[in-house]
Design a protein around this motif. Structure first.
Motif, mmCIF file in Angstrom:
data_model
loop_
_atom_site.group_PDB
_atom_site.id
_atom_site.type_symbol
_atom_site.label_atom_id
_atom_site.label_comp_id
_atom_site.label_asym_id
_atom_site.label_seq_id
_atom_site.Cartn_x
_atom_site.Cartn_y
_atom_site.Cartn_z
ATOM 1 N N GLU A 16 -5.898 5.141 -0.792
ATOM 2 C CA GLU A 16 -6.792 5.836 -1.726
ATOM 3 C C GLU A 16 -6.885 7.325 -1.393
ATOM 4 O O GLU A 16 -6.948 8.171 -2.284
ATOM 5 N N THR A 61 -6.014 0.163 2.572
ATOM 6 C CA THR A 61 -6.465 0.448 1.202
ATOM 7 C C THR A 61 -7.153 1.812 1.168
ATOM 8 O O THR A 61 -6.924 2.619 0.263
ATOM 9 N N ASP A 75 -5.843 -4.768 5.805
ATOM 10 C CA ASP A 75 -5.866 -4.527 4.350
ATOM 11 C C ASP A 75 -6.952 -3.522 3.977
ATOM 12 O O ASP A 75 -6.725 -2.589 3.200
ATOM 13 N N GLU A 126 0.819 -1.214 0.000
ATOM 14 C CA GLU A 126 0.000 0.000 0.000
ATOM 15 C C GLU A 126 0.854 1.267 0.000
ATOM 16 O O GLU A 126 0.512 2.253 -0.654
#
Length: 206
Positions: A171, A167, A163, A35
């Motif tokens: 973003e 994420t 996760d 990430e």
């Protein structure tokens, strides 16, 4: 709280701030690296070396040395050395890459640090607090939320939970980067559009 973190990260990214992801537990390590790279950020996912931030100038020298060893591997310099010497240098490079590989592009102390499980990453947490670096943290019920700036409650022992949150974090940073790029492109387009007008004014007869 996740929405608050998202908005904060998006705005920080738009303001050209830099980010460091920290998560060394087995469930988080691979996710942290993936990430962080996805949003052009830095990371530590194997072991936090004491003084990584509070003694950054020394750590930065080790990062520079790692880059030198990588370059020697790429250009074939290591292959020209005696086998024993080359093996020692490669072993040293692998150890440095494991601990500092995620900091290779970091040129200064980060503006924001994202920590998975602050109870495990106590040294990182204390260094950030000492340097007044804002901390966003994925934390479980066994952690003290008052020790971080923006807590994100979650099961920090579950890979799926980590996760999902990281994420979202990625973003938010990527969104800010995209907005920054769009602003820059818009300003560049305005300059190009204004250039002919300026030339016409300069050429106009007096």
């Amino acid at each position: 709280l996740l929405t608050h973190a998202y908005n904060y990260l998006q705005k920080s990214s738009q303001q050209k701030k830099t980010f460091l992801f920290v998560g060394t537990k087995r469930q988080a390590a691979a996710i942290v690296a993936e990430e962080a790279q996805r949003c052009e950020s830095h990371y530590i996912n194997h072991r936090w070396l004491g003084g990584t931030l509070t003694n950054w100038s020394t750590v930065q020298k080790r990062v520079t040395y790692l880059k030198e060893l990588d370059k020697k591997e790429e250009d074939g310099t290591l292959d020209q050395l005696p086998k024993k010497e080359a093996a020692l240098l490669r072993r040293e490079r692998d150890k440095l890459r494991q601990n500092l590989g995620g900091l290779k592009e970091m040129t200064q102390i980060p503006d924001v640090v994202i920590i998975v499980d602050p109870k495990r990453e106590t040294t990182a947490l204390l260094e950030c607090r000492k340097l007044n670096i804002p901390i966003i943290s994925v934390l479980d019920t066994n952690c003290d939320p008052t020790m971080v700036d923006i807590p994100i409650p979650a099961n920090d022992d579950a890979s799926k939970s980590i996760d999902k949150i990281l994420t979202n974090v990625t973003e938010a940073i990527a969104h800010g980067l995209a907005e920054r790029k769009a602003d820059k492109d818009s300003k560049d387009a305005e300059k190009v559009a204004e250039a002919p007008k300026a030339e016409k004014v300069a050429e106009a007869p007096k």
